[in-house]
Design an enzyme around this catalytic site. Structure first.
Site, PDB file in Angstrom:
ATOM      1  N   LYS A  79       8.852  35.933  -4.307  1.00 25.02           N
ATOM      2  CA  LYS A  79       9.013  34.603  -4.906  1.00 25.02           C
ATOM      3  C   LYS A  79       9.140  34.762  -6.418  1.00 25.02           C
ATOM      4  CE  LYS A  79       6.717  30.039  -4.700  1.00 25.02           C
ATOM      5  NZ  LYS A  79       5.537  29.307  -4.187  1.00 25.02           N
ATOM      6  N   SER A 154       6.735  25.184  -1.377  1.00 31.01           N
ATOM      7  CA  SER A 154       7.642  25.534  -2.441  1.00 31.01           C
ATOM      8  C   SER A 154       8.272  26.928  -2.287  1.00 31.01           C
ATOM      9  CB  SER A 154       6.914  25.499  -3.776  1.00 31.01           C
ATOM     10  OG  SER A 154       5.906  26.490  -3.822  1.00 31.01           O
ATOM     11  N   SER A 178       2.261  26.068   0.346  1.00 36.04           N
ATOM     12  CA  SER A 178       3.604  26.568   0.024  1.00 36.04           C
ATOM     13  C   SER A 178       4.021  27.849   0.712  1.00 36.04           C
ATOM     14  CB  SER A 178       3.745  26.759  -1.481  1.00 36.04           C
ATOM     15  OG  SER A 178       4.083  25.541  -2.070  1.00 36.04           O
TER      16      SER A 178
HETATM   17  N1  GLN Z   1       3.659  20.926  -1.902  1.00 39.16           N
HETATM   18  C1  GLN Z   1       2.447  21.070  -2.639  1.00 39.16           C
HETATM   19  C2  GLN Z   1       2.684  20.693  -4.078  1.00 39.16           C
HETATM   20  O1  GLN Z   1       3.730  20.232  -4.360  1.00 39.16           O
HETATM   21  C3  GLN Z   1       1.940  22.482  -2.536  1.00 39.16           C
HETATM   22  C4  GLN Z   1       2.706  23.410  -3.374  1.00 39.16           C
HETATM   23  C5  GLN Z   1       2.185  24.825  -3.323  1.00 39.16           C
HETATM   24  O2  GLN Z   1       1.427  25.215  -2.452  1.00 39.16           O
HETATM   25  N2  GLN Z   1       2.576  25.581  -4.326  1.00 39.16           N
HETATM   26  O3  GLN Z   1       1.863  20.829  -4.907  1.00 39.16           O
END
Ligand code: GLN
Length: 479
Positions: A79, A154, A178
């Site tokens: 990532k 994400s 995410s």
């Molecule tokens: N979707 C969640 C957010 O927008 C989690 C994101 C993540 O785990 N980085 O914060």
């Protein structure tokens, strides 16, 4: 060229046995990337030349009889919020475009030492804020199973890279779901280890008390293998846990005889009926495999989303203050320093990131701190207490990973609340600091994959992988 095995463990074994070369493995994966990447957009950067050179070096070591690491020749995608020395690390944000970190994240060092080959940096929602990868400044990633749909987020690029066969394994980061949510939406395995199990050194911080790095893979055994490779104490991360790492690979094959599996009777509603049906099928499969299903209650769970959307933005507003046009990436020139800060941040951060910074700054401001941030911390404690009480009765807890299967582009992007609800089942674990994983378990609406989430207490990766392995075995039989 002999045929290329699909899993990381098979690839490592075949290379070590000199059945194939690391170069053949890398070339085969780069060919797949060339064929489909323009449709998928899993990567911000493909590191083809570096990967080939690394593969050749491994092949030379093997030919000369020099020792190589346990993951020698295994391609892995990272990532793009993990620092790679001398290679752009953008967090899919314009504000970091072109920035080259002067050091490797600890996970990158560990993987390289084990012989894994980095094939590229994957796309994400900007600074890991989102659930669909639509918040990337460089355009969304598409779900390899249906390119009209999101891959989740994400870490959508890392999930898509594995689902498309661009790499057998990848790394993501999980602050509120995410890793697990995109794994569920792309039909692959995703693991968020216990907070502190894997070093965060070199992971660009979103919400430091919640962030954790973990793997994506096509099998539970591969996910266990990579978790083992990246776990362990690191002096560079003061929150990393000084504990030995047991064999997760062994756990994945141990079965669930005699284990107690928790079913949450007061789980927040909102899951699609097909998703709930798969959860029930998962309980039945584990019972058939020798586990006992036990009802548990988690009454504070319904407040988790609210607490998360105060705590995570509060930490983000502080963490992202460092991107000011002085030290990293973008600078928009202006007549004075303050104007330069403002112009750089306005041009460099996308809408969602700006929304979170404003929410977080508000939650932390004098006069509101106790009412919002302070209250959220109390809720966080209650959620951890709920889990700890439940784990007196059970070894693991099973829930859906995501309430919905992969949705279409644009369906939720203008409605933050409906996007935030995608993480309703994943967020509580981050607040508690516990491990969780998503295992593909059949399909739901539109024939799209459904992920089942296995949650465990702190440092409970062994029971988690046992149940993950059993679910995978049962899913193979059920489809
Ligand atoms: N979707 C969640 C957010 O927008 C989690 C994101 C993540 O785990 N980085 O914060």
């Amino acid at each position: 060229m002999s045929s290329i095995p699909t899993t990381a463990s098979e690839i490592a074994a075949a290379i070590a046995a000199k059945e194939i070369t690391a170069r053949e493995v890398i070339d085969a994966h780069l060919a797949r990337i060339n064929a489909r990447e323009s449709d998928i957009h899993a990567f911000n950067k493909v590191m083809a030349d570096e990967a080939r050179a690394h593969a050749d070096a491994i092949d030379a070591d093997i030919a000369a009889g020099r020792p190589v690491g346990p993951l020698a020749g295994v391609p892995i995608a990272l990532k793009d919020n993990m620092c790679t020395r001398g290679v752009e690390t953008t967090c899919s944000s314009k504000i970091l475009e072109g920035w080259k970190p002067p050091y490797d994240a600890t996970v990158v060092t560990k993987l390289r030492e084990a012989g894994a080959i980095v094939v590229g940096k994957t796309n994400l929602d900007e600074f890991a804020m989102g659930s669909s990868t639509e918040n990337s400044a460089f355009g969304p990633t598409r779900n390899p199973l249906d390119i009209e749909r999101v891959p989740g987020g994400s870490s959508g690029g890392s999930a898509a890279a594995v689902a498309a066969g661009f790499a057998p394994v990848s790394l993501g980061s999980d602050t509120g779901g995410s890793i697990r949510q995109p794994a569920a939406m792309c039909g692959v395995v995703g693991v968020k280890p216990t907070y502190g199990r894997v070093s965060r050194y070199g992971l660009v911080a979103y919400a430091s008390s919640l962030d954790q790095i973990g793997p994506f893979a096509t099998t539970v055994a591969d996910a266990a293998l990579i978790t083992e490779a990246i776990a362990g104490h690191d002096v560079h991360d003061s929150t990393s846990i000084p504990q030995d790492v047991p064999s997760f690979v062994e756990a994945a094959g141990q079965g669930v005889k005699g284990m107690r599996i928790g079913r949450v009777t007061d789980l927040p509603e909102g899951a699609e009926p097909e998703v709930t049906a798969r959860l029930n099928a998962a309980f039945a499969a584990l019972e058939a495999a020798g586990a006992e299903i036990v009802d548990v209650q988690l009454p504070s769970l319904s407040y988790a989303l609210t607490a998360y959307y105060l705590i995570a933005p509060a930490e983000a507003s502080s963490n992202l203050a460092r991107f000011d046009g002085v030290r990293f990436g973008l600078r928009v020139n202006a007549p004075d320093t303050n104007a330069m800060y403002g112009a750089t941040r306005a041009a460099g951060f996308g809408d969602e990131v700006q929304r979170r910074i404003m929410l977080g700054t508000y939650a932390l401001s004098a006069g509101y701190y106790d009412a919002y941030y302070g209250k959220a911390l109390k809720v966080r404690r209650l959620i951890a207490d709920d889990f700890n009480r439940a784990y007196e009765k059970v070894d693991v807890i099973l829930t859906p990973t995501s309430p919905v299967v992969a949705f279409k582009f644009g369906e939720k992007v203008d409605d933050p609340m409906s996007m935030y609800l995608c993480d309703i089942y994943t967020i509580p674990t981050n607040l508690a600091g516990h491990p969780g994983m998503s295992v593909p378990f059949g399909t739901g609406a539109h024939g799209l994959p459904v992920g089942i989430q296995v949650l465990a207490p702190a440092l409970g990766e062994v029971p988690m992988f046992r149940v993950g392995g059993a679910l995978e075995a049962a899913a193979g039989g059920a489809q």
